[in-house]
Scaffold this active site. Structure first.
Site, short mmCIF file in Angstrom:
data_model
loop_
_atom_site.label_atom_id
_atom_site.label_comp_id
_atom_site.label_asym_id
_atom_site.label_seq_id
_atom_site.Cartn_x
_atom_site.Cartn_y
_atom_site.Cartn_z
N PHE A 119 0.84 -1.14 0.13
CA PHE A 119 0.05 -0.06 0.08
C PHE A 119 0.94 1.24 0.06
CE2 PHE A 119 -2.26 3.43 1.92
CZ PHE A 119 -3.57 3.54 1.20
N ASP A 204 9.16 2.73 1.69
CA ASP A 204 7.96 3.13 2.22
C ASP A 204 7.99 2.99 3.56
OD1 ASP A 204 5.58 4.14 3.11
OD2 ASP A 204 4.48 3.63 0.98
N LYS A 233 2.13 9.74 8.02
CA LYS A 233 1.72 9.22 9.29
C LYS A 233 2.08 9.83 10.81
CE LYS A 233 -0.88 5.42 7.71
NZ LYS A 233 -0.60 4.61 6.53
C1 PLP Z 1 -0.87 4.99 5.08
C2 PLP Z 1 0.15 4.83 4.06
C3 PLP Z 1 0.41 5.40 2.99
C4 PLP Z 1 -0.57 6.61 2.44
O1 PLP Z 1 -0.51 7.76 3.31
P1 PLP Z 1 -1.55 8.90 3.21
O2 PLP Z 1 -1.12 9.57 4.41
O3 PLP Z 1 -2.95 8.24 3.53
O4 PLP Z 1 -1.58 9.18 2.02
C5 PLP Z 1 1.30 5.16 2.11
N1 PLP Z 1 2.33 4.17 2.44
C6 PLP Z 1 2.02 3.49 3.84
C7 PLP Z 1 2.94 2.22 3.81
C8 PLP Z 1 0.97 3.70 4.43
O5 PLP Z 1 0.95 3.17 5.35
#
Ligand code: PLP
Length: 378
Positions: A119, A204, A233
């Site tokens: 994700f 990420d 986050k």
């Molecule tokens: C939550 C998340 C995102 C997206 O972040 P947003 O602030 O909702 O755009 C991207 N990568 C990872 C691993 C995430 O957990």
């Protein structure tokens, strides 16, 4: 309101530390923490102080000017990484990954390797990197040139990473996919493959950053340093803040005018992020996170209803034996405990790093009671 989140059953109006209250005055122990975002808990006094001071002084300057908080936070992030780092601030994880995607294009190559189940966000670019077909399907066509390989499978990476690839993007732990941890040595081997074949490695760290796994970044235990790190986050200590970090000399850089964000790195969000980092450092919260992980695991790992507990630090996925995760989440909420189901089988917990031993016992007793009730009804 758009119906994109379904209709939430609980409306929260107040928070303090690990607790939140709904509009009827009911108190909950918050073990999802704004989805791994409230690293230092709700209404932390240092964050409040920093935000207060800053919003009185100067709320917004745009990217036409620099501001000391942004620079100080960038320096802090560089120290966390431990090598020469350049930082681009934005407001979210999706934007951080968009920035990484755009920078990868500056290599002159267009192909990207991502992983199945990953994700990376919801914008068209970030969604193009996301390996979850249900989230992608309604929005095709997405970007071409992204190949998905099974997560944790080093053979698949060996085959997929060729010199024609611009960038590999991978999570240290797949958070949204149910807290999936790759085998030991995976990230290290991916790093070696990228080095050998001249490919950028982007990790990420949106969900696994900011001390969540017991180190500043979820990839540190493997001793790897990515070329690009994306964060969001927890970075803003509860306020919206994202960042893309480039490390070392291999990554191409944006020229003036090639990328931007009006709110990105604004003085207030960066003040909150700095305050959160100081709290994590002064209260030794990363060490505490590992201790709390142990006590959480010891109370729930051996339950009849639990298959396995996976994750690291305070990002844990409790895999159930039966497909009752949503029922368990509801039974927990009834008991004043907030957790989250990432699928029919997996409950995710990501409490603030400030969680105490007493709160861990409160979590365990409520969680176990909820599990038992669901099992009795099933
Ligand atoms: C939550 C998340 C995102 C997206 O972040 P947003 O602030 O909702 O755009 C991207 N990568 C990872 C691993 C995430 O957990």
């Amino acid at each position: 309101m758009e119906q994109n989140y379904g209709v939430p059953g609980i409306s929260l109006v107040k928070g303090k530390g690990l607790y939140v209250w709904d509009d009827s005055g009911k108190k909950y122990l918050d073990f999802i923490g704004g989805i791994a975002t409230n690293v230092v808990g709700h209404a932390d006094s240092e964050v409040i102080k920093a935000v207060n001071l800053q919003i009185r002084k100067l709320g917004h300057v745009s990217n036409l000017y620099s501001n000391p908080n942004g620079l100080e936070l960038a320096e802090k992030l560089q120290k966390m990484v431990g090598s020469q780092t350049k930082v681009f601030f934005c407001n979210s994880g999706a934007e951080a990954n968009e920035a990484a995607l755009k920078i990868s294009r500056l290599t002159g190559k267009k192909k990207i390797i991502s992983t199945v189940g990953s994700f990376h966000g919801r914008t068209i670019g970030a969604l193009s990197l996301t390996g979850q077909s249900a989230k992608r399907a309604p929005f095709i066509p997405l970007l071409n040139g992204v190949k998905f390989v099974p997560y944790g499978n080093i053979r698949a990476m060996e085959r997929a990473i060729t010199p024609r690839i611009a960038m590999v993007i991978v999570e240290a732990i797949q958070g949204e996919n149910g807290v999936v941890v790759p085998p030991e040595g995976y990230l290290k081997r991916v790093r070696e493959l990228c080095d050998a074949r001249g490919v950028l490695l982007c990790i990420d760290a949106v969900q696994t950053g900011m001390g969540r796994t017991g180190t500043w970044f979820g990839f540190e235990h493997e001793g790897v340093v990515p070329d690009i790190i994306t964060m969001a986050k927890g970075l803003g200590g509860g306020l919206p803040l994202g960042a893309m970090l480039t490390v070392g000399e291999k990554v191409p850089h944006f020229l003036p005018g090639q990328h931007g964000s009006t709110f990105g790195g604004n003085p207030v969000s960066t003040a909150a992020g700095l305050a959160a980092i100081k709290v994590i450092e002064s209260k030794k919260l990363m060490k505490s996170a590992l201790k709390m992980e142990k006590s959480i695991r010891s109370t729930i790992s051996d339950l009849d209803e639990v298959d396995v507990v996976r994750g690291r630090g305070l990002l844990l996925g409790i895999v159930l034996k039966k497909n009752v995760a949503h029922e368990v989440v509801a039974a927990c909420a009834e008991r004043g405990l907030l957790v989250n189901a990432t699928s029919e089988k997996v409950i995710r917990i990501a409490p603030a790093l400030t969680v105490t031993a007493i709160q861990v016992s409160e979590f365990s007793s409520k969680f176990i009671s909820a599990l038992k009730e669901v099992a009795a009804n099933g």
